[in-house]
Design an enzyme around this catalytic site. Structure first.
Site, mmCIF file in Angstrom:
data_model
loop_
_atom_site.group_PDB
_atom_site.id
_atom_site.type_symbol
_atom_site.label_atom_id
_atom_site.label_comp_id
_atom_site.label_asym_id
_atom_site.label_seq_id
_atom_site.Cartn_x
_atom_site.Cartn_y
_atom_site.Cartn_z
ATOM 1 C CG HIS A 1 -18.707 40.037 -6.738
ATOM 2 N ND1 HIS A 1 -18.549 41.455 -6.804
ATOM 3 C CD2 HIS A 1 -19.174 39.965 -5.373
ATOM 4 C CE1 HIS A 1 -18.832 42.216 -5.762
ATOM 5 N NE2 HIS A 1 -19.332 41.100 -4.827
ATOM 6 C CE LYS B 1 -20.028 13.678 1.423
ATOM 7 N NZ LYS B 1 -18.907 14.485 1.400
ATOM 8 C CD GLU C 1 -19.094 17.891 2.689
ATOM 9 O OE1 GLU C 1 -17.919 18.077 2.258
ATOM 10 O OE2 GLU C 1 -19.319 16.601 2.691
ATOM 11 C CG ASN D 1 -1.635 1.192 1.089
ATOM 12 O OD1 ASN D 1 -1.939 1.860 0.263
ATOM 13 N ND2 ASN D 1 -2.367 1.578 2.478
ATOM 14 N N GLY D 2 0.718 2.147 -1.148
ATOM 15 C CA GLY D 2 1.644 3.365 -0.984
ATOM 16 C C GLY D 2 2.153 3.478 -2.222
ATOM 17 C CD GLU E 1 -17.363 12.922 -1.942
ATOM 18 O OE1 GLU E 1 -16.343 11.960 -2.257
ATOM 19 O OE2 GLU E 1 -17.908 13.082 -0.818
HETATM 20 C C1 AGP Z 1 -15.273 13.106 1.542
HETATM 21 O O1 AGP Z 1 -16.525 12.870 1.138
HETATM 22 C C2 AGP Z 1 -14.277 12.625 0.411
HETATM 23 N N1 AGP Z 1 -14.147 11.436 0.306
HETATM 24 C C3 AGP Z 1 -12.797 13.220 0.646
HETATM 25 O O2 AGP Z 1 -12.952 14.731 0.490
HETATM 26 C C4 AGP Z 1 -12.116 13.205 2.085
HETATM 27 O O3 AGP Z 1 -12.901 14.031 2.930
HETATM 28 C C5 AGP Z 1 -10.635 13.611 1.840
HETATM 29 O O4 AGP Z 1 -9.992 12.576 1.179
HETATM 30 C C6 AGP Z 1 -9.950 13.697 3.324
HETATM 31 O O5 AGP Z 1 -10.005 12.506 3.946
HETATM 32 P P1 AGP Z 1 -9.890 12.133 5.636
HETATM 33 O O6 AGP Z 1 -10.727 13.037 6.349
HETATM 34 O O7 AGP Z 1 -9.753 10.888 5.912
HETATM 35 O O8 AGP Z 1 -8.347 12.975 5.808
#
Ligand code: AGP
Length: 617
Positions: free
Chosen positions: A509, A490, A486, A102-103, A493
């Protein structure tokens, strides 16, 4: 942002691995695979592109051999597309070692060149296969997986959690981590490894986080934890607060629906034990932030990404109001690459649900290197960011599995509100009377949120009516502005449509040029009750867009009749204080986005291209 599981013990390894991967699938789901060591010393591997279900169906048709040792992986592609060949595990030259990762191994290219020059043959485009081949060759020299690991991990740069097994060493799984998550599940006669505790919580709730640059060997009878250099390390064991059921859907249509329904409880849990005699008491941060340090704080920087940055914006308004300290909200991935001005009295607070977001983690490290004290606001016990911080304020929202964050957002905001009230009281700028009034508002939120969430049918119908919508705008002022941002995120995504949030005052503006007949616009309407309310201005904004043909969906408090002549549809929220109504409004926007995605037949819990925890920069 991949899911990783390791097992050594008496159970059927494949069952344990696949069960763990199911609970980790939200971390990435474009391919999956398992590798097990059979008692007669052979290695069996099976991996497939596609969601975990593809692998599961394969394994039902042709089961893996009985085994007590193995590793499993569900992937979010970074190097190389989601194909069978790029799926993990990857093998050493002789096919007797399997590795998952992972990474990102940032120096994989020169290492690959070195291996190619030695005649190595690659079967994938991944950076991971470089590590697998290096480890396999090192094992050929050491005949010992643990020492081979130590030799190899020291050559890797970047972020990685690695697990490996070797057919010559049945009963042993070795793991290593740098800038990427790994936790141990401690059992009786069996041991587990996972990207997070969801991988093994059904078997044991005893966990131990693996620290930076550490290697762990698990065998059925126990674990061995050392630094990369082989120095023994005493890990910190902790009890996982979640149970396996909490990590399941519990009868809801999706994890997201379940988690929205849990928002009131998430707030109650986040408040638990942090209010005494009507005032906020945050003893848990006293180690890193004793009162005298808090009194010296002259500036606060809130770091986050995505939704977590938007909860930071809510914190900005409230901390400045209650504590009188300037607050800046920074996108972690921007902060990390600028020259921010940080002084000895700058407090840097990171906000992260997963505690593993690489952008945020690296920004926290960057801030610490420049002398700032760091506070973590996090939802995942034992994750990396809290361990890299001077103190942590957990949000206690419980496991958030759906990729789109909901209950974590509202819990983060409440944690920031608690911190703002605590800071204001410690600094002596917030009278106890006002502090108690705000605390009472916080304590009333969960029940009010329960009322808001009873409008599910109206929200679903509204979403169904808009299922062919191609664009939605969101307007808010003051603390309504972060909610507009926000709400737009939502929708982007989840429903994959254009959605944009604006400060309502910004519309004239430029953005008002977007308004054409039928344009859907959500407006978060502030309470009309207090004299300083921005309600009249927002009603004017509504009139401006209605005059140009917009279709207005207002979110307004119960009893607000002033919006009725100008809104095409109104969703109601109970009365609450100015700073608190946004936390009620946002729940409706979360529900709306979920329902619109469902109406479009989209995957609500695992939207395309996304992962729950973005652990690469
Ligand atoms: C949230 O709906 C998203 N999936 C994404 O923006 C998320 O908030 C962001 O990747 C940060 O994740 P974290 O809070 O685990 O650091």
């Amino acid at each position: 942002m991949c899911g990783i599981v390791g097992y050594a013990g008496p159970r059927d390894a494949t069952d344990v691995l696949v069960g763990g991967l199911k609970r980790l699938e939200y971390r990435g789901y474009d391919s999956a695979g398992v590798a097990v060591i059979t008692p007669d010393g052979s290695l069996a591997v099976h991996k497939r592109a596609g969601k975990l279900g593809v692998l599961e169906r394969d394994l039902q048709r042709s089961p893996m051999p009985q085994s007590a040792t193995g590793i499993g992986h569900t992937r979010w592609a970074t190097h190389g597309g989601p194909t069978d060949g790029n799926a993990h595990p990857h093998l050493g030259d002789d096919g007797r070692l399997a590795l998952i990762h992972n990474g990102i191994i940032e120096n994989f290219a020169p290492l690959k060149e070195e291996l190619l020059a030695e005649g190595a043959e690659f079967t994938s485009e991944t950076d991971t296969e470089v590590a697998a081949l290096l480890l396999g060759r090192e094992f050929g020299r050491t005949k010992d997986l643990l020492s081979a690991f130590r030799a190899v991990v020291g050559r890797l740069h970047g972020a990685f959690t690695l697990l490996a097994v070797h057919a010559d060493e049945p009963g042993l799984v070795v793991g290593a981590r740098r800038n990427s998550p790994l936790v141990v599940g401690l059992g009786e006669g069996e041991q587990f490894l996972g990207s997070d505790v969801a991988a093994f919580v059904q078997y044991t709730r005893r966990a131990m986080a693996i620290g930076q640059d550490q290697i762990v060997a698990i065998r059925p009878d126990g674990i061995e934890l050392t630094t990369f250099d082989g120095e023994p390390v005493q890990g910190e064991e902790y009890e996982v607060a979640w149970d396996a059921a909490a990590a399941e859907k519990g009868g809801w249509s999706s994890f997201m629906a379940k988690e929205i329904s849990e928002e009131p409880e998430a707030l109650e849990q986040t408040l638990l034990g942090r209010v005494h005699d009507g005032l906020v008491v945050l003893d848990e941060i006293g180690g890193g932030f004793p009162d005298d340090v808090l009194r010296s704080v002259d500036r606060i920087v809130l770091l986050g990404a995505g939704t977590s940055a938007y909860s930071g914006l809510l914190g900005k308004y409230t901390i400045e109001k209650w504590a009188g300290v300037p607050v800046e909200v920074e996108l972690a991935h921007e902060f990390r690459y600028r020259d921010p001005v940080l002084g000895p009295n700058t407090l840097v607070a990171s906000i992260s649900q997963s505690g593993e977001t690489m952008d945020t983690l690296m920004a926290v490290k960057y801030a610490r290197e420049r002398g700032a004290r760091t506070l973590s606001i996090c939802n995942t016990q034992g994750s990396t960011i809290p361990r890299e911080s001077d103190a942590v304020l957990y949000t206690r929202a419980g496991p958030e599995v759906a990729v789109a964050s909901t209950k974590a957002f509202t819990a983060q905001a409440v944690a920031l509100y608690l911190f703002g009230l605590h800071l204001g009281r410690v600094r002596g700028v917030l009278p106890d009377g006002e502090s108690r009034a705000m605390v009472a508002e916080l304590q009333a939120l969960p029940e009010k949120l329960r009322q808001v969430l009873t409008q599910g049918d109206e929200v679903r119908e509204m979403a169904r009516q808009m299922s062919d919508t191609r664009s939605v705008l969101f307007l808010g002022r003051h603390v309504g502005y972060p909610v507009a941002l926000e709400g737009a995120l939502k929708l982007k995504e989840l429903a994959y449509i254009h959605a944009e949030g604006f400060a309502a005052g910004e519309l004239k503006h430029g953005p008002i040029a977007l308004i054409e007949p039928g344009q859907r616009v959500f407006v978060i309407v502030p309470s009309p009750r207090d004299t300083s309310s921005l309600h009249p201005k927002v009603v004017s904004n509504i009139q401006e867009i209605r005059a140009r043909g917009a279709y207005v969906l207002a979110i307004a408090e119960e009893g607000d009749v002033a919006v009725l002549p100008y809104a095409d549809e109104v969703l109601r929220i109970p009365l609450a204080g100015t700073m608190f109504e946004p936390l009620l409004a946002v729940a409706l926007l979360q529900q709306f986005a979920m329902e619109l995605a469902a109406a479009k037949g989209l995957d609500v819990d695992q939207p395309r291209n996304l992962a729950k925890s973005v652990t690469v920069e």
